[in-house]
Design an enzyme around this catalytic site. Sequence first.
Site, PDB file in Angstrom:
ATOM      1  N   THR A 101      -4.367  -8.455   1.578  1.00  0.00           N
ATOM      2  CA  THR A 101      -5.164  -8.277  -0.112  1.00  0.00           C
ATOM      3  C   THR A 101      -5.682  -7.090   0.087  1.00  0.00           C
ATOM      4  O   THR A 101      -5.277  -5.657   0.749  1.00  0.00           O
ATOM      5  CB  THR A 101      -6.826  -8.926   0.488  1.00  0.00           C
ATOM      6  OG1 THR A 101      -7.515  -8.295   1.855  1.00  0.00           O
ATOM      7  CG2 THR A 101      -6.852 -10.144   0.944  1.00  0.00           C
ATOM      8  N   ASP A 102      -6.417  -6.651  -0.911  1.00  0.00           N
ATOM      9  CA  ASP A 102      -6.590  -5.231  -1.610  1.00  0.00           C
ATOM     10  C   ASP A 102      -8.275  -5.170  -1.872  1.00  0.00           C
ATOM     11  O   ASP A 102      -9.016  -6.152  -1.879  1.00  0.00           O
ATOM     12  CB  ASP A 102      -5.450  -4.941  -2.590  1.00  0.00           C
ATOM     13  CG  ASP A 102      -6.100  -5.487  -3.866  1.00  0.00           C
ATOM     14  OD1 ASP A 102      -6.710  -5.897  -4.428  1.00  0.00           O
ATOM     15  OD2 ASP A 102      -4.658  -5.002  -4.690  1.00  0.00           O
ATOM     16  N   ALA A 103      -8.599  -3.987  -2.340  1.00  0.00           N
ATOM     17  CA  ALA A 103     -10.117  -3.586  -2.612  1.00  0.00           C
ATOM     18  C   ALA A 103     -10.185  -4.561  -3.906  1.00  0.00           C
ATOM     19  O   ALA A 103     -11.806  -4.728  -4.039  1.00  0.00           O
ATOM     20  CB  ALA A 103     -10.079  -1.889  -2.815  1.00  0.00           C
ATOM     21  N   GLY A 104      -9.142  -4.744  -4.933  1.00  0.00           N
ATOM     22  CA  GLY A 104      -9.963  -5.878  -6.126  1.00  0.00           C
ATOM     23  C   GLY A 104     -10.227  -7.194  -4.540  1.00  0.00           C
ATOM     24  O   GLY A 104     -10.862  -7.712  -6.144  1.00  0.00           O
ATOM     25  N   GLY A 105     -10.292  -7.625  -3.768  1.00  0.00           N
ATOM     26  CA  GLY A 105     -10.457  -8.701  -3.394  1.00  0.00           C
ATOM     27  C   GLY A 105      -9.726  -9.833  -2.847  1.00  0.00           C
ATOM     28  O   GLY A 105     -10.285 -11.430  -2.605  1.00  0.00           O
TER      29      GLY A 105
END
Lengths: 147, 147, 147, 147
Positions: free
Chosen positions: D25-29
């Site tokens: 995952t990334d900080a965009g969720g």
Amino acid sequence: MRKLILEPGWDESHEWKICVYYEDTDAGGVVYYANYLKFMERARTEWLRSLGVSQHEMALQQARGFIVADLSMKYRAPAQLDDALTIQTTITQARQASLHFAQRVLRNQDVLAEGRIRVGCVEVGSFRPAPLPESLYQQIIQLQQRQ
Amino acid sequence: MRKLILEPGWDESHEWKICVYYEDTDAGGVVYYANYLKFMERARTEWLRSLGVSQHEMALQQARGFIVADLSMKYRAPAQLDDALTIQTTITQARQASLHFAQRVLRNQDVLAEGRIRVGCVEVGSFRPAPLPESLYQQIIQLQQRQ
Amino acid sequence: MRKLILEPGWDESHEWKICVYYEDTDAGGVVYYANYLKFMERARTEWLRSLGVSQHEMALQQARGFIVADLSMKYRAPAQLDDALTIQTTITQARQASLHFAQRVLRNQDVLAEGRIRVGCVEVGSFRPAPLPESLYQQIIQLQQRQ
Amino acid sequence: MRKLILEPGWDESHEWKICVYYEDTDAGGVVYYANYLKFMERARTEWLRSLGVSQHEMALQQARGFIVADLSMKYRAPAQLDDALTIQTTITQARQASLHFAQRVLRNQDVLAEGRIRVGCVEVGSFRPAPLPESLYQQIIQLQQRQ
């Protein structure tokens, strides 16, 4: 006899700047914990490059490579997307077939993470311990005497 | 009516330099195919930053983010450990809620990989399409007219 | 008073199997050192799931998440492409706001890597220390008494 | 003569299940866009394994490897932490030195992403095009006739 482990001298350390991209973060909104190890290896690579050593050429021409033997990490505060980070790298011990590094990840003056990493020099292919290329070893010894 | 797709103008493109580290390579001895997408996103991020836009602030202050809608890639020649690469980024189409990019990965003059990426602007959280922040949209339109 | 640190009991440990893919390897022909931390986190996630806990739901419903506070790793032998690995996970200490894990990565009977990881429970968003969800804490305490 | 490109037959496709971890995952969720390519390669690897082929052995014993030549992706909806995903893989064209795949990423019945990938068979080291190992080629031809 007690072994003397010197505190790393950060003032003299090598510095490498990186930026945090989406690829580095996770759904918690911060840098994923394993990715600090990537940042730290980039910095060790650039430290080597600053000594004139390319790991790609070292593998091709001298059949030597580095492999991480052990490490410890402390995570103090999370880095976030778009953060500009500085990775500090310093050698704490140099032996014929291994190097001990201390490294820190900073955002401005804040230490976000710090690690100790022991890297072994090995023969490409067999992964057997092998001495560091002689010219690199001499450079590191001289570097340490200057500190 | 045929839709006119202009060939990207590489001379005017944004350029971002990166270095290939161990983390980027795989056991085939070359850069892992998915990692070119990381390089290309770093370059899009830096292109945005060159326009004064931080995605982290855009998410926090305007609740807008970007999400890749589709892409195509051609891999021409493999990049290797320690390669110094240049990522070229140019906009081929700008709409109110999406941007079309053409990007190339070069080692010196050789094009190693090239891609077309369509990125949608979305509302943070819901991922619903949303218009680009107005000031960014105006900047991009002006940028295109100058080309 | 000396603090008693028990040797982890591997016989009772949770086991999770993974396979090594190209994405996990690097140009040295072996698994990249940071990727063992990914394997170990997958295993901790599956250990939590075996207790009925989904981290995604825990974040949404209880605003609690885990963050790695510190860790140490020993790398004994390299894993390679297509290796079938087993990750063993065991709790060595449970506190109200943190968990200590010992983990090992095995190929057949060979221990390739082992680590100690301390994970803190935090409030989502603020990253402030927070107690573990009570039902999870009780489950872990009971789990330890059975061992 | 128009080239006939058949729609992929998903009913007969190979299926591989994966779980979304924090690393994906990334900080965009949501899952980072490049990571779908990792999922899809895991599935192609398992499809090969289902035909009795290990890429590691193929490299060591026959000096053959696969390299992605081009691909296209459509992202329809984002995958999230803890999602259980199914990757469907089917061959759309088999040639002596290349394979065309269609792949889909599903959560339950929803198609989150789909891709077309052309993979070339190459000589290990030189990356020059090379015919597929004969027994693998024959297996794939028979597989296609059965569909």
